[in-house]
Design an enzyme around this catalytic site. Structure first.
Site, PDB file in Angstrom:
ATOM      1  N   LYS A 176      -0.717   5.226  -6.267  1.00 54.96           N
ATOM      2  CA  LYS A 176      -0.879   3.864  -5.744  1.00 54.96           C
ATOM      3  C   LYS A 176      -1.065   2.883  -6.894  1.00 54.96           C
ATOM      4  O   LYS A 176      -1.626   3.226  -7.944  1.00 54.96           O
ATOM      5  CB  LYS A 176      -2.081   3.844  -4.809  1.00 54.96           C
ATOM      6  CG  LYS A 176      -2.270   2.577  -3.993  1.00 54.96           C
ATOM      7  CD  LYS A 176      -3.424   2.760  -3.015  1.00 54.96           C
ATOM      8  CE  LYS A 176      -3.705   1.532  -2.185  1.00 54.96           C
ATOM      9  NZ  LYS A 176      -4.807   1.743  -1.216  1.00 54.96           N
ATOM     10  N   SER A 208      -3.918   0.427   3.448  1.00 57.41           N
ATOM     11  CA  SER A 208      -3.227  -0.284   2.382  1.00 57.41           C
ATOM     12  C   SER A 208      -2.334   0.609   1.509  1.00 57.41           C
ATOM     13  O   SER A 208      -1.550   0.116   0.697  1.00 57.41           O
ATOM     14  CB  SER A 208      -4.250  -0.968   1.481  1.00 57.41           C
ATOM     15  OG  SER A 208      -5.101  -0.009   0.857  1.00 57.41           O
ATOM     16  N   SER A 243      -7.453   3.609   4.452  1.00 51.90           N
ATOM     17  CA  SER A 243      -6.205   3.235   3.771  1.00 51.90           C
ATOM     18  C   SER A 243      -5.355   4.389   3.285  1.00 51.90           C
ATOM     19  O   SER A 243      -4.232   4.172   2.844  1.00 51.90           O
ATOM     20  CB  SER A 243      -6.519   2.302   2.592  1.00 51.90           C
ATOM     21  OG  SER A 243      -6.851   1.019   3.071  1.00 51.90           O
TER      22      SER A 243
END
Length: 484
Positions: free
Chosen positions: A75, A150, A174
């Site tokens: 990420k 996210s 997330s």
């Protein structure tokens, strides 16, 4: 080699000299190019080729490498030296990291090749990966829908078969929520089980790095590498990892608690998937009972009244004075104001303002302090529940992937997307989303995830359960058809 393989089989192939790290990297980049329209991978690691060559030399020298040559995507809030780390924000658009996060370094030390960075909601604040300065990520199962957030980019790269595994971060769901919406596994470890050093903070008391994958054995493979104590993280726990994928035998005698408060408000597909999961567990010898955690109705409010104040504090460092984007101004104050006004997106600005308000004089006791009391009561209720069951179960999301733009103009509707996940972070517990079914919406199959929650430091139990369900043949993890 061709096609998508398990991470475990790729490592075995490299160690057996059936393929090379460079070949695996080339194949991963080709799949990324073929799936570029998803906007899941936002930057490439310029050092990936050199990393692959270095791993090849280490393998040739006989070095035992648990992740030999494995391509991994992380990420875009996990720092890796010499790569862009933008956190999906314009304010960090040109930032290149001078150091590497502990979790990422452990991947590299174990022989992995970090291919690049996955898209995300700006500063991990969102449930749809629509707020990124790099543009939205599309769901591989239906490109008109969101991948969740996210960590939507991390979930999408696995669901589209770009890589077999990825790392995300989970502050209120997330990792798990996008895993559910994209049909892959997503593990949120016990708070402190994986080092946060080098993870750009959103809410420091809630954030955790976690893996996404198609297979239980791949979750075990990654967690045995990235978990463990780190002296550079004051919240890191001394709990050596001992992960393995389980078998159906691990389900026999398992005491499962269904959280009663999670049974309302779900779509028909989610409800039927939960029912079929419970039937599979019973058939394998598990027992099932209902458990009540009344404080869950306050979890969303408490979560945002804790996460937003922490975000307000953590994001104060992004002012354009030392690193990142800087807007010119008449003086330092004007420059800082313009930098933050133009560098942060609307959702980040909203959360900073709400968090600052909740911490302000006269409101601290009314909001933040009361939320912390709910957090304590939630943790106590979970602990009481685990006196009578080994694991708790809920839907991961009350609905499958929603359409892009459907909730982006309604912050409260977007926040409610995390209704089944935020309590886990407040209590610091481990939880795993397992892809267990599908719901057909307008003729399109959309994945459904079921969440398993374990007591603190029982992360290994979750991976054993997932392996047991795989052994029963009921897990529905696979590459989205358009990219298979």
């Amino acid at each position: 080699m061709s096609g998508l393989h398990t991470a475990t089989s790729l490592v075995r192939a490299v160690l057996a000299r059936e393929t090379t790290p460079s070949d695996l990297l080339t194949e991963t980049l080709a799949r990324a190019e073929a799936a570029a329209a998803l906007n899941a991978l936002v930057s490439l690691n310029p050092h990936a080729g050199a990393q692959a060559e270095a791993v090849e030399a280490r393998v040739a020298a006989g070095e035992p490498l648990p992740l030999a040559g494995l391509p991994v995507i992380v990420k875009d809030n996990i720092n890796v030296t010499g790569t862009r780390t933008t956190c999906g924000s314009r304010i960090l658009d040109r930032y290149v990291s001078p150091y590497t996060a502990t979790a990422a370094q452990r991947l590299l030390d174990a022989g992995a090749v970090i291919v690049g960075k996955a898209n995300m909601d700006e500063f991990a604040m969102g449930s749809s990966t629509e707020s990124s300065a790099s543009g939205p990520t599309l769901n591989p199962w239906d490109t008109d829908r969101v991948p969740g957030g996210s960590s939507g980019g991390s979930a999408a790269v696995v669901a589209a078969g770009i890589s077999s595994v990825a790392l995300g971060s989970d502050t209120g769901g997330s990792v798990r929520q996008p895993a559910a919406l994209c049909g892959v596994y997503g593990l949120k470890p016990t708070y402190g089980r994986v080092s946060r050093y080098g993870l750009v903070a959103y809410a420091s008391s809630l954030d955790q790095i976690g893996p996404l994958a198609h297979h239980a054995e791949d979750l075990a493979l990654l967690m045995n590498v990235i978990a463990g104590h780190d002296p550079r993280d004051a919240t890191s726990l001394d709990a050596p990892p001992k992960f393995r994928a389980g078998t159906p035998d691990d389900l026999r005698g398992l005491r499962v608690g269904v959280i009663r408060e999670s049974l309302d408000g779900n779509t028909q597909g989610v409800t039927s998937t939960l029912t079929s999961t419970l039937d599979a567990l019973r058939s394998a010898g598990a027992t099932v009972q209902e458990i009540s955690i009344p404080e869950l109705k306050y979890a969303i409010a408490a979560y945002y009244l804790i996460a937003m104040p922490e975000a307000s504090s953590n994001l104060a460092r992004f002012d354009g004075m030392v690193y990142g984007h800087r807007e010119p101004g008449a003086d330092v104050t004007a420059s800082m104001t313009l930098t933050r006004e133009r560098g942060f997106g609307r959702e980040v600005q909203r959360r900073i303002m709400i968090g600052t308000y909740a911490l302000s004089s006269g409101y601290y006791d009314a909001y933040y302090s009361r939320a912390m009391k709910i957090r304590r009561r939630l943790a106590d209720s979970f602990a009481a529940a685990f006196q009578s069951v080994d694991v708790l179960i809920t839907p991961t999301s009350p609905f499958p992937a929603f359409r892009r733009g459907e909730k982006s103009s309604d912050p409260l509707a977007m926040y409610a997307a995390d209704v089944d996940t935020v309590a886990v972070n407040l209590a610091g517990l481990p939880a795993l989303s397992v892809p267990m079914g599908f719901e057909t919406v307008n003729g399109t199959e959309l994945p459904i995830g079921i969440q398993f929650i374990a007591p603190a430091l029982h992360d290994e139990l979750l991976v054993r359960i997932s392996g047991g369900l795989e052994g029963l043949g009921v897990v529905q993890a696979r590459v989205a058809p358009a990219f298979a």
